[in-house]
Motif scaffolding. Structure first.
Motif, short mmCIF file in Angstrom:
data_model
loop_
_atom_site.label_atom_id
_atom_site.label_comp_id
_atom_site.label_asym_id
_atom_site.label_seq_id
_atom_site.Cartn_x
_atom_site.Cartn_y
_atom_site.Cartn_z
N ALA A 28 19.51 60.23 48.06
CA ALA A 28 19.68 59.01 47.74
C ALA A 28 19.28 57.91 49.37
O ALA A 28 18.69 57.35 49.79
CB ALA A 28 20.93 58.64 46.83
N ARG A 29 20.12 58.82 50.42
CA ARG A 29 19.89 58.11 51.56
C ARG A 29 18.66 58.67 52.33
O ARG A 29 18.20 57.76 52.82
CB ARG A 29 21.19 59.12 52.06
N ALA A 30 18.25 59.90 51.61
CA ALA A 30 17.06 59.86 52.36
C ALA A 30 15.95 59.06 51.36
O ALA A 30 14.87 58.55 52.20
CB ALA A 30 16.80 61.53 51.80
N MET A 88 12.67 46.55 44.01
CA MET A 88 12.38 47.07 42.89
C MET A 88 12.58 48.38 42.15
O MET A 88 13.48 48.59 41.47
CB MET A 88 12.53 46.00 41.27
N VAL A 89 10.83 48.88 42.59
CA VAL A 89 10.52 49.63 42.20
C VAL A 89 11.16 50.70 42.97
O VAL A 89 11.51 51.78 42.39
CB VAL A 89 8.96 49.78 42.74
N MET A 142 15.62 55.11 42.50
CA MET A 142 17.07 55.63 43.19
C MET A 142 17.57 55.77 41.62
O MET A 142 18.05 56.69 41.44
CB MET A 142 17.33 54.92 44.11
N ILE A 143 17.73 54.96 40.89
CA ILE A 143 18.28 54.81 39.34
C ILE A 143 18.07 56.40 38.74
O ILE A 143 18.61 56.93 37.98
CB ILE A 143 18.15 54.02 38.77
N VAL A 144 16.74 56.48 38.21
CA VAL A 144 15.75 57.51 37.87
C VAL A 144 16.69 59.19 38.70
O VAL A 144 17.15 60.05 37.66
CB VAL A 144 14.01 57.42 37.84
N MET A 145 16.00 58.82 39.84
CA MET A 145 16.48 60.29 40.83
C MET A 145 18.36 60.64 40.52
O MET A 145 18.80 61.91 40.02
CB MET A 145 16.36 60.41 42.17
N ILE A 191 22.70 62.90 37.07
CA ILE A 191 24.10 62.96 36.61
C ILE A 191 23.57 64.18 35.11
O ILE A 191 24.49 64.43 35.05
CB ILE A 191 24.09 61.67 36.38
N ILE A 192 22.36 63.68 34.89
CA ILE A 192 22.01 64.94 34.02
C ILE A 192 22.40 66.75 33.61
O ILE A 192 23.38 66.99 33.42
CB ILE A 192 20.96 64.59 32.90
N LEU A 193 22.11 66.19 34.87
CA LEU A 193 21.92 68.14 35.69
C LEU A 193 23.53 68.44 35.65
O LEU A 193 23.84 69.49 35.00
CB LEU A 193 21.55 67.65 36.61
#
Lengths: 436, 296
Positions: free
Chosen positions: A356-358, A412-413, A418-421, A426-428
């Protein structure tokens, strides 16, 4: 009873009375603390709402784009004078002339070079490309006449979205009185419409706001992060496992540990300088390429993943290690079969934070040239590209009013990316997590 | 037979360096403290393990002093003693579990059958397959009951095919007296069992690799009396096939399950003898004080 409190011998005092006397104070302290917490949380939430509200309200209009319906006559004399449908000729025909003719047909009364130029300025130069595409796809169009929705220029779009003050003096706004008059006429005739802005997602950067999109930056971010993840995750996990489980504890490993901790705190621009000096100047890798960006961001992300990975490994209970060793597992089997699976959720969390930082990083990428104005959408790891945060930085710097909303839309994109990533991670993590 | 400290230290130094462990043994000062002579007969007729002059140091601090003892085949031997007396340390020497502790040095000779277990030619993987261990706190893997038992045989490649593995898992659970209780839920997590069942699962896991010796480090200290009784019963049954070394805090337990008992005190092996004799007629003053409850 009250007197007992003041007995000189502490052991003679009545504990019940003493405790009861102190209870209001303790309860008040608890209530106070709860309020502090609530205030802190609501303050934080308020800022989040403020930020998101601001970004969304500014960026939302960018997802809609103004189009003008223009009657276009696909004049064979302009498109295909030879009449042999030669694709070469069709390609190089003067489609802008068709657009201009269409505009003149809508407003036959307009005369004079300046007036006409103002009239042509209502539609974007993208209109010619649009017509070219249509003709190339379907040469049957030649000779036909069609009402076609052409992309309006950024100024018209801004006016329609209400971002240009009509009461200002003509010299102080980018759109002139006569143009406003034509726009009003078109609007009254229903020939102006706002459509979903597909260009934003399908094209790269452009000097014309109405033609500028984030696809280039999006793909640049995607390639860069892919490189970053592919490099930093396996290397980070392997390093953490080696340092935590296999490395001897001596001066050298202490030194390595101190250095890794320090690297995590190094300002990111330093990594950019390093990338410039090593990857580009020494190894001769291409400038502005996601490959180099990914390498630089990997350097930046590695310490974060290593530190989180080591913490995750340490938190695996020793009893599990002993159990594995006790039945005769080798050290690698112990780590691979038991310790690593248990540490994986923690390692993934660390990687998410690092990635996320990257994703949000721009400073080191400026150093390696990913700040260039790049129109083409990158198709490989070595194509010149830019990334979303840098695109935001670039757009925020441009004077056109229409770029303001695009900047917010890009933010926004980026947030959605970021949210998708994070969601994926989280799923993983959930999948790896063993509750028992 | 008995190597001197210096020789042993040099040997161990070489062995450890060869193994790649970077502990700078030479830099650690080793002091050989006074030790008490062991009372009782340390040898047995058919020994499974022979330990001579075993010393353990933690960063130079001597935790175990010149312990010499034989562990007979198919016997249950109990190690008792107050906290910090070195009984667990000694137990963990027997399958080299101490290797995992940095700065822990073991000096001396421990033989399993004819093999010196601290010899370079002996791999700990082989040793730990032959000398299984059950720990104080039940520590099943966070996997299914089946997987817990199957893990050891699987990594050692003991069986061919699923059918054989199934049979081995069932046989091990049967021997650990757990099969009836878990027969229908082999795929459930091992951690879903009760404490006593978990401990028996750990015993099943240990015997699944068919070890020669089973070490038990206070196996019942985290269990209630009923679960303890079951484990003790089990230990008695297991004696037929395995040699069992058990460390316990409970003298009653030692008296119930073991044939021989060794009493440790501050790193010394004070007394060793038949369990009956130790508890009824201790020869050493310290042993007597401990079992009569004067300290400990």
């Amino acid at each position: 009873m009250n007197k007992v409190i003041s007995s000189p011998d502490p052991l003679q005092r009545n504990i019940k009375t003493i405790v009861n006397a102190s209870l209001p104070r303790r309860h008040a302290a608890e209530r106070r603390f709860r309020w502090y917490g609530l205030i802190a949380v609501s303050l934080g939430l308020a800022f989040v709402v403020l930020m998101f509200g601001n970004i969304i309200s500014k960026g939302y209009p960018a997802f809609w784009q103004t189009y003008i319906q223009v009657p276009i006559q696909f004049d064979p004399a302009v498109i295909d004078p030879q009449g042999n449908r030669d694709p070469q000729a069709l390609q190089s025909a003067d489609y802008a002339a068709l657009v201009r003719a269409g505009m003149r047909r809508m407003f036959p009364a307009v005369e004079g070079r300046l007036e006409l130029r103002a009239l042509y300025g209502l539609v974007s130069s993208d209109g010619a490309l649009e017509l070219q595409n249509r003709v190339l796809q379907n040469p049957e169009l030649i000779g036909a006449e069609q009402e076609i929705w052409l992309l309006a220029s950024a100024n018209v779009d801004t006016l329609i979205k209400g971002n240009i003050e009509r009461s200002l003096d003509e010299t102080e706004r980018p759109i002139k009185d006569n143009q406003i008059g034509w726009v009003d006429q078109l609007q009254a005739a229903g020939q102006i419409e706002k459509q979903f802005n597909t260009i934003l997602f399908s094209s790269g950067d452009s000097r014309e706001p109405e033609q500028a999109g984030i696809r280039g930056a999006l793909m640049g971010s995607f390639y860069t992060l892919l490189i970053t993840f592919l490099l930093s995750f396996p290397i980070g996990v392997a390093t953490a496992v080696y340092l935590e489980e296999f490395a001897p504890k001596n001066r050298w490993t202490d030194l390595i540990e101190v250095n890794i901790n320090n690297l995590a705190a190094v300002p990111s621009i330093v990594f950019g300088l390093l990338g410039l000096a090593v990857f580009i100047n020494f190894f001769g890798l291409p400038r502005s390429a996601p490959l180099v960006g990914g390498l630089v961001l990997s350097l930046m992300t590695l310490p974060v993943i290593i530190i989180a990975g080591r913490a995750a490994l340490t938190s695996v209970p020793p009893s599990i290690r002993e159990a594995a060793l006790g039945v005769g597992a080798s050290k690698l089997q112990m780590v691979g079969h038991h310790v690593l699976p248990l540490a994986m959720p923690g390692m993934l969390t660390g990687s998410i934070i690092g990635m996320a930082r990257a994703l949000g990083e721009s400073a080191p990428l400026l150093m390696i040239g990913m700040v260039a104005f790049i129109v083409d959408v990158p198709k490989s790891f070595t194509d010149p590209a830019t990334v979303l945060p840098v695109q935001i930085f670039l757009w925020s710097d441009l004077p056109e009013r229409a770029f303001v909303e695009r900047t917010s839309a890009a933010i926004m994109v980026l947030l959605a990316f970021m949210i998708v990533m994070n969601g994926l991670a989280i799923i993983l993590r959930k999948r790896f997590e063993r509750r028992w | 037979m008995s190597t001197t400290i210096i020789e042993a230290k040099a040997n161990l130094d070489n062995a450890l360096n060869a193994e790649g462990r970077q502990i700078p043994l030479s830099s650690v000062q080793i002091t050989d403290y006074d030790h008490r002579q062991t009372v009782g007969k340390i040898t047995v007729d058919n020994p499974k393990m022979i330990c001579r002059d075993v010393n353990v140091y933690y960063t130079g601090k001597q935790a175990l002093k010149h312990v010499s003892i034989d562990i007979g085949a198919n016997e249950v031997i109990a190690f008792i003693g107050p906290s910090g007396c070195g009984k667990s340390t000694f137990l963990r020497c027997l399958n080299r579990m101490n290797d995992t502790i940095p700065f822990c040095q073991v000096i001396g000779e421990i033989k399993l059958d004819q093999d010196d277990i601290y010899d370079k030619s002996i791999d700990v993987v082989q040793l730990r397959a032959r000398v299984g261990m059950v720990f104080q706190k039940p520590n099943p893997f966070p996997k299914s009951i089946y997987e817990n038992v199957a893990y050891g045989p699987r990594i050692h490649g003991m069986v061919d095919g699923k059918a054989e593995m199934d049979e081995l898992v069932r046989a091990s659970l049967e021997r650990a007296g757990l099969l009836k209780e878990v027969e229908n839920r082999l795929s459930e997590p091992g951690t879903s069992l009760s404490g006593g069942q978990q401990q028996r699962l750990c015993i099943a896991r240990a015997i699944a690799v068919n070890p020669e010796v089973i070490l038990m480090d206070e196996p019942c200290s985290a269990l209630d009396p009923i679960a303890t009784a079951k484990i003790e019963e089990l230990i008695d049954e297991l004696r037929e096939n395995y040699t069992i070394v058990i460390v316990t805090h409970s003298m009653q337990q030692a008296a119930r399950v073991s044939q021989r008992t060794a009493y440790f005190h501050l790193g010394d092996l004070i007394e060793i003898g038949e369990t009956d004799q130790i508890f009824t007629n201790p020869k050493h003053k310290l042993t007597e004080d401990y079992i009569t409850g004067r300290f400990g």
